[in-house]
Design an enzyme around this catalytic site. Structure first.
Site, PDB file in Angstrom:
ATOM      1  CE1 TYR A 130      -4.520   1.779   0.533  1.00 43.72           C
ATOM      2  CE2 TYR A 130      -2.884   3.165   1.745  1.00 43.72           C
ATOM      3  CZ  TYR A 130      -4.151   2.942   1.218  1.00 43.72           C
ATOM      4  OH  TYR A 130      -5.200   3.887   1.235  1.00 43.72           O
TER       5      TYR A 130
ATOM      6  CB  SER B  86       1.058  -5.518   3.073  1.00 46.16           C
ATOM      7  OG  SER B  86       0.230  -4.459   3.410  1.00 46.16           O
ATOM      8  CD  GLN B  87      -2.088  -1.732  -2.515  1.00 42.82           C
ATOM      9  OE1 GLN B  87      -3.075  -0.750  -2.483  1.00 42.82           O
ATOM     10  NE2 GLN B  87      -1.110  -1.636  -2.982  1.00 42.82           N
TER      11      GLN B  87
ATOM     12  CG  ASP C 223       0.301  -7.120  10.753  1.00 41.49           C
ATOM     13  OD1 ASP C 223       0.076  -5.879  10.884  1.00 41.49           O
ATOM     14  OD2 ASP C 223       0.407  -7.898   9.552  1.00 41.49           O
TER      15      ASP C 223
ATOM     16  CG  HIS D   7       2.087  -4.841   8.085  1.00 43.97           C
ATOM     17  ND1 HIS D   7       1.078  -5.778   7.894  1.00 43.97           N
ATOM     18  CD2 HIS D   7       2.252  -3.982   7.129  1.00 43.97           C
ATOM     19  CE1 HIS D   7       0.690  -5.647   6.485  1.00 43.97           C
ATOM     20  NE2 HIS D   7       1.476  -4.447   6.165  1.00 43.97           N
TER      21      HIS D   7
END
Length: 324
Positions: free
Chosen positions: A92, A187-188, A273, A303
């Site tokens: 992201y 992640s994203q 996270d 994260h």
């Protein structure tokens, strides 16, 4: 940050009751049909970089709406025959960055196709080069609520479509073995990977690390960290819009895409996270319909997840499918 989510034994069985739109498959079939009316028109322009072990190409292809999407293709230097490929989606706010940031998979002997994410890339270390020419109605700062009034207008409809087209663009290159392509992301990028895994039926494998964009209702209410918090900021101002907002998001939930995934899948999560809470990751993992799936759990990480240790796990796990 200490553990804040469900205990690990409960995470392993966590299956949220997430309503799925009746027209979910029809929505995505129509979306991709519309995108494919535009020629993929993938262009691979050689880039002169001072790197002895790789050949680099600046990529442009037609994504959602025929809009130009950028990327990098990094090949082991001197490749003359088709080789397996790893298509990567990024986190992201980040863009494709610079070629020398993407050397791992080429040095392992594979083609590495990195998709830029439209409209993103303001990070100083990973700039982007792909515009998003589509506007939206009122939204909170960030990307999570752009166009959220209607699933046809939602930002991630364009991104997920770009991501499917990125696989098609990669497969169009003569030095990529179209039958041996994997998708990977963190992640994203991990959430995008799950979407691609549910929309592209013949990938050889997927790797989804600490994935975002899963179990939106829980993510929006469990953590106060961005980007999930963007949803709460939007609804704080748009009182009474909860049902419509979460209905739109249901068309983009990684849990629903996971339920359609068939390729062998490697997931990872971290129990500290707060950005992508472990329960949201396990929601997708437990819904995953492929017969081969594995989860790496990092008990005392946030994260960052497994970081470069997880890269080592990938380097041992993925070749069994790419080289098959």
């Amino acid at each position: 940050m200490p553990h804040f989510d469900l205990p690990l034994d409960e995470l392993r069985t966590y299956r949220p009751d997430l309503p799925e739109p009746d027209d979910f498959d029809e929505f995505w079939a129509k979306t991709l049909t519309e995108a494919r009316r535009h020629d993929i028109a993938a262009r691979f322009v050689p880039v002169d970089v001072p790197l002895a072990g790789v050949d680099v190409f600046d990529v442009t292809f037609a994504g959602f709406g025929g809009h130009p999407v950028k990327g990098w293709l990094v090949l082991p230097a001197g490749t003359t025959e088709p080789i397996p490929a790893v298509v990567e989606y990024i986190g992201y706010g980040h863009g494709r960055g610079l070629p020398h940031m993407h050397l791992l998979w080429a040095t392992a002997g594979y083609a590495h196709f990195v998709m830029d994410t439209r409209g993103q890339g303001s990070n100083a270390d990973a700039q982007g080069d792909t515009a998003d020419p589509v506007g939206s109605g009122p939204s909170a700062p960030g990307f999570m609520t752009r166009g959220v009034e209607d699933p046809h207008d939602y930002y991630y409809r364009r991104v997920f479509t770009d991501a499917v087209r990125a696989v098609e663009a990669a497969r169009s290159h003569p030095l990529i073995d179209a039958g041996r392509v994997a998708a990977i992301g963190e992640s994203q990028g991990g959430g995008i990977t799950l979407a691609v895994g549910g929309l592209v039926p013949d990938l050889v494998a997927i790797v989804s690390d600490v994935p975002f964009l899963c179990d939106f209702p829980r993510g929006a209410t469990l953590t106060d960290k961005l980007p999930y918090r963007e949803i709460a900021f939007y609804l704080k101002a748009r009182r009474g819009h909860e049902d419509r907002t979460f209905r739109t998001l249901s068309y983009f939930d990684g849990v629903h895409f996971a339920a359609r995934g068939r390729a062998p899948a490697l997931f990872s999560t971290a129990l500290e996270d707060q950005t992508c809470p472990p329960s949201t990751v396990f929601a997708a993992f437990n819904a995953y319909s492929g017969r081969e799936r594995a989860m790496e759990v990092y008990r005392f990480n946030g994260h960052e997840g497994g970081g470069f240790y997880q890269k080592g796990v990938q380097l041992r796990w993925l070749p069994q499918y790419l080289n098959g």
